[in-house]
Design a protein around this motif. Structure first.
Motif, PDB file in Angstrom:
ATOM      1  N   ALA A  93       0.823  -1.209   0.000  1.00 46.96           N
ATOM      2  CA  ALA A  93       0.000   0.000   0.000  1.00 46.96           C
ATOM      3  C   ALA A  93       0.858   1.259   0.000  1.00 46.96           C
ATOM      4  O   ALA A  93       0.599   2.208  -0.756  1.00 46.96           O
ATOM      5  CB  ALA A  93      -0.939  -0.001   1.210  1.00 46.96           C
ATOM      6  N   ALA A  94       1.896   1.285   0.825  1.00 50.37           N
ATOM      7  CA  ALA A  94       2.747   2.476   0.901  1.00 50.37           C
ATOM      8  C   ALA A  94       3.480   2.709  -0.416  1.00 50.37           C
ATOM      9  O   ALA A  94       3.646   3.862  -0.851  1.00 50.37           O
ATOM     10  CB  ALA A  94       3.748   2.342   2.051  1.00 50.37           C
ATOM     11  N   ALA A  95       3.913   1.643  -1.055  1.00 52.76           N
ATOM     12  CA  ALA A  95       4.597   1.776  -2.347  1.00 52.76           C
ATOM     13  C   ALA A  95       3.656   2.319  -3.407  1.00 52.76           C
ATOM     14  O   ALA A  95       4.027   3.194  -4.209  1.00 52.76           O
ATOM     15  CB  ALA A  95       5.159   0.416  -2.776  1.00 52.76           C
ATOM     16  N   LEU A  96       2.430   1.821  -3.428  1.00 49.97           N
ATOM     17  CA  LEU A  96       1.441   2.300  -4.397  1.00 49.97           C
ATOM     18  C   LEU A  96       1.091   3.768  -4.149  1.00 49.97           C
ATOM     19  O   LEU A  96       0.961   4.555  -5.097  1.00 49.97           O
ATOM     20  CB  LEU A  96       0.181   1.437  -4.323  1.00 49.97           C
ATOM     21  CG  LEU A  96       0.307   0.016  -4.884  1.00 49.97           C
ATOM     22  CD1 LEU A  96      -0.849  -0.852  -4.411  1.00 49.97           C
ATOM     23  CD2 LEU A  96       0.372   0.043  -6.404  1.00 49.97           C
ATOM     24  N   LEU A 117      -1.381  -6.704  -6.001  1.00 46.97           N
ATOM     25  CA  LEU A 117      -2.704  -6.867  -6.588  1.00 46.97           C
ATOM     26  C   LEU A 117      -3.737  -7.232  -5.530  1.00 46.97           C
ATOM     27  O   LEU A 117      -4.871  -6.739  -5.565  1.00 46.97           O
ATOM     28  CB  LEU A 117      -2.660  -7.938  -7.689  1.00 46.97           C
ATOM     29  CG  LEU A 117      -1.648  -7.711  -8.810  1.00 46.97           C
ATOM     30  CD1 LEU A 117      -1.834  -8.753  -9.904  1.00 46.97           C
ATOM     31  CD2 LEU A 117      -1.762  -6.316  -9.391  1.00 46.97           C
ATOM     32  N   LEU A 118      -3.356  -8.095  -4.598  1.00 49.15           N
ATOM     33  CA  LEU A 118      -4.276  -8.455  -3.523  1.00 49.15           C
ATOM     34  C   LEU A 118      -4.571  -7.246  -2.635  1.00 49.15           C
ATOM     35  O   LEU A 118      -5.702  -7.049  -2.183  1.00 49.15           O
ATOM     36  CB  LEU A 118      -3.691  -9.594  -2.688  1.00 49.15           C
ATOM     37  CG  LEU A 118      -3.484 -10.922  -3.419  1.00 49.15           C
ATOM     38  CD1 LEU A 118      -2.898 -11.968  -2.472  1.00 49.15           C
ATOM     39  CD2 LEU A 118      -4.784 -11.432  -4.032  1.00 49.15           C
ATOM     40  N   THR A 119      -3.555  -6.435  -2.397  1.00 51.24           N
ATOM     41  CA  THR A 119      -3.740  -5.225  -1.587  1.00 51.24           C
ATOM     42  C   THR A 119      -4.668  -4.251  -2.301  1.00 51.24           C
ATOM     43  O   THR A 119      -5.517  -3.609  -1.676  1.00 51.24           O
ATOM     44  CB  THR A 119      -2.385  -4.571  -1.291  1.00 51.24           C
ATOM     45  OG1 THR A 119      -1.576  -5.503  -0.553  1.00 51.24           O
ATOM     46  CG2 THR A 119      -2.536  -3.300  -0.480  1.00 51.24           C
ATOM     47  N   MET A 120      -4.539  -4.114  -3.608  1.00 57.20           N
ATOM     48  CA  MET A 120      -5.446  -3.266  -4.382  1.00 57.20           C
ATOM     49  C   MET A 120      -6.891  -3.734  -4.242  1.00 57.20           C
ATOM     50  O   MET A 120      -7.815  -2.932  -4.062  1.00 57.20           O
ATOM     51  CB  MET A 120      -5.058  -3.300  -5.866  1.00 57.20           C
ATOM     52  CG  MET A 120      -3.792  -2.566  -6.233  1.00 57.20           C
ATOM     53  SD  MET A 120      -3.443  -2.820  -8.002  1.00 57.20           S
ATOM     54  CE  MET A 120      -2.011  -1.777  -8.214  1.00 57.20           C
ATOM     55  N   LEU A 121      -7.078  -5.058  -4.355  1.00 61.65           N
ATOM     56  CA  LEU A 121      -8.433  -5.605  -4.278  1.00 61.65           C
ATOM     57  C   LEU A 121      -9.090  -5.295  -2.938  1.00 61.65           C
ATOM     58  O   LEU A 121     -10.299  -5.049  -2.870  1.00 61.65           O
ATOM     59  CB  LEU A 121      -8.389  -7.126  -4.496  1.00 61.65           C
ATOM     60  CG  LEU A 121      -8.184  -7.600  -5.935  1.00 61.65           C
ATOM     61  CD1 LEU A 121      -7.856  -9.082  -5.960  1.00 61.65           C
ATOM     62  CD2 LEU A 121      -9.431  -7.320  -6.777  1.00 61.65           C
ATOM     63  N   ARG A 122      -8.302  -5.276  -1.891  1.00 58.80           N
ATOM     64  CA  ARG A 122      -8.852  -5.113  -0.549  1.00 58.80           C
ATOM     65  C   ARG A 122      -8.839  -3.661  -0.066  1.00 58.80           C
ATOM     66  O   ARG A 122      -9.350  -3.364   1.014  1.00 58.80           O
ATOM     67  CB  ARG A 122      -8.086  -6.013   0.428  1.00 58.80           C
ATOM     68  CG  ARG A 122      -8.192  -7.484   0.059  1.00 58.80           C
ATOM     69  CD  ARG A 122      -7.415  -8.381   1.000  1.00 58.80           C
ATOM     70  NE  ARG A 122      -8.060  -8.474   2.306  1.00 58.80           N
ATOM     71  CZ  ARG A 122      -7.644  -9.285   3.279  1.00 58.80           C
ATOM     72  NH1 ARG A 122      -6.601 -10.069   3.087  1.00 58.80           N
ATOM     73  NH2 ARG A 122      -8.278  -9.303   4.436  1.00 58.80           N
ATOM     74  N   GLY A 327      -7.039 -13.900  -7.796  1.00 56.96           N
ATOM     75  CA  GLY A 327      -7.097 -13.275  -6.486  1.00 56.96           C
ATOM     76  C   GLY A 327      -8.507 -12.851  -6.120  1.00 56.96           C
ATOM     77  O   GLY A 327      -8.959 -13.060  -4.987  1.00 56.96           O
ATOM     78  N   ARG A 328      -9.196 -12.255  -7.069  1.00 58.44           N
ATOM     79  CA  ARG A 328     -10.572 -11.821  -6.816  1.00 58.44           C
ATOM     80  C   ARG A 328     -11.459 -13.017  -6.470  1.00 58.44           C
ATOM     81  O   ARG A 328     -12.247 -12.979  -5.515  1.00 58.44           O
ATOM     82  CB  ARG A 328     -11.126 -11.088  -8.036  1.00 58.44           C
ATOM     83  CG  ARG A 328     -12.527 -10.497  -7.811  1.00 58.44           C
ATOM     84  CD  ARG A 328     -13.095  -9.938  -9.107  1.00 58.44           C
ATOM     85  NE  ARG A 328     -12.238  -8.916  -9.670  1.00 58.44           N
ATOM     86  CZ  ARG A 328     -12.228  -7.651  -9.268  1.00 58.44           C
ATOM     87  NH1 ARG A 328     -13.037  -7.270  -8.293  1.00 58.44           N
ATOM     88  NH2 ARG A 328     -11.438  -6.769  -9.830  1.00 58.44           N
ATOM     89  N   GLU A 329     -11.343 -14.084  -7.256  1.00 60.26           N
ATOM     90  CA  GLU A 329     -12.164 -15.274  -7.020  1.00 60.26           C
ATOM     91  C   GLU A 329     -11.853 -15.884  -5.652  1.00 60.26           C
ATOM     92  O   GLU A 329     -12.764 -16.234  -4.889  1.00 60.26           O
ATOM     93  CB  GLU A 329     -11.915 -16.311  -8.118  1.00 60.26           C
ATOM     94  CG  GLU A 329     -12.724 -17.590  -7.934  1.00 60.26           C
ATOM     95  CD  GLU A 329     -12.396 -18.651  -8.972  1.00 60.26           C
ATOM     96  OE1 GLU A 329     -13.002 -19.741  -8.899  1.00 60.26           O
ATOM     97  OE2 GLU A 329     -11.536 -18.397  -9.839  1.00 60.26           O
TER      98      GLU A 329
END
Length: 338
Positions: A93-96, A117-122, A327-329
């Motif tokens: 998250a901090a990097a993004l 990608l998982l962090t983005m989803l959540r 990841g979403r699934e």
């Protein structure tokens, strides 16, 4: 008609003159016009300043090392310096957030993994997947389905049959992690029951508990169980790679067994949407060239990464999209995403 009766010749009109200063100004303007294309090309030179490579790993972590190994050849290739910016909080998250705060001009590179990608989803407040533009893949470390040596699940057919009868217990780091998604996707691809994840602190603990019989299986990288494989304490059942691994030539791939499952610890470079296309193309070509030298190739070999790890944005973007869907699934089925 005599010369005396000819009409007088009108005097010449006024001679138009230009002050010397004006002439000099006009000449300078002309020279400026001639020089403009050269100045424009100079202004468009890319990169024109230091390129930041943003990672979510601390100094010395696997992702951090990957960035620094790429940077051995990158300055010579791009004619510009590169620096690593470590932003370690929040599983990416901090990097993004840091990358999103920078101009989208190609001078900020993200070194992303599946974790981002998982962090983005959540976390919807972060830049989302549709803003991520893959540039080049850097590493791909294939994962292997392993069991304890002597386990009744040691043969592929027996493993799959057991997975269809009951929910197998796999070791992993934490619920909703990259390895949890890999295990979930593998079981779904093999039409097996959804697995049970038993969380541990890291790969070392997972292997210890696998040898101790506390879990049925693990999906891990070869390096994490290298010693146990060598002395015969664990057995590789199948690899989740595109082709058989040189280090395990007798172990079939899941695809060979009719299970269309691929899983690897993967890292690659990306920029955020809005970065000019010509700069994305320049970054792609330059990064691939920087990672094609002997130094980087030696790094891949010494760490057990796939020999074809380095590839361009078309393959890398497609791989990111595939993991995004997996990841979403997985997170949805696990009740971790709504």
């Amino acid at each position: 008609m005599s010369s005396k009766t000819r009409p007088p010749i009108p005097p010449p009109g006024p001679i138009l003159t230009m002050p010397r200063r004006a002439l000099l100004g006009a000449g300078a303007a002309g020279l400026s016009l001639l020089a403009a294309p050269r100045l424009l090309r100079a202004a468009e030179r890319f990169p024109s300043r230091v390129v930041e490579v943003v990672t979510h790993a601390g100094v010395g972590g696997g992702t951090d090392i990957t960035a620094r190994m790429m940077m051995v050849q990158a300055p010579a290739e791009f004619g510009q310096e590169f620096i690593v910016v470590n932003r370690t909080a929040g599983s990416g998250a901090a990097a993004l957030q840091y990358a999103a705060s920078r101009p989208r001009d190609g001078h900020t590179l993200l070194l992303v993994t599946q974790t981002h990608l998982l962090t983005m989803l959540r976390n919807r407040s972060l830049p989302q997947f549709d803003e991520l533009v893959g540039v080049a893949r850097a590493t791909e470390d294939p994962q292997i389905v392993m069991v304890k040596a002597g386990s009744p699940l040691a043969e592929p057919a027996a493993f799959v049959a057991a997975g269809k009868e009951r929910a197998l217990k796999y070791g992993g780091t934490h619920v909703g992690s990259v390895d949890h998604v890999a295990v979930f996707a593998f079981a779904r691809s093999g039409q097996m029951k959804d697995p049970v994840l038993v969380p541990f602190r890291g790969g070392g603990d997972i292997v210890i508990n696998l040898v101790g019989g506390n879990i049925d299986a693990a999906v891990i990288n070869p390096a994490e169980a290298e010693a146990q494989l060598r002395v015969g304490e664990v057995k590789a059942v199948m690899t989740l790679s595109r082709q058989r691994l040189a280090s395990l030539p007798d172990v079939p791939t899941a695809t060979e067994l009719g299970i269309p499952a691929l899983a690897a610890t993967t890292r690659g470079f990306a920029v955020l949407k809005g970065t000019p296309e010509d700069r994305v193309a320049r970054l792609e070509a330059g990064l691939i060239k920087a990672m094609s030298g002997d130094v980087y190739r030696g790094y891949l070999k010494s760490t057990g990464q796939a020999e074809d790890s380095v590839t361009g944005r078309e393959t890398w973007q497609a791989q990111l999209a595939q993991f995004q869907e997996q990841g979403r699934e997985a997170l949805t089925s696990l009740g971790l995403l709504r």
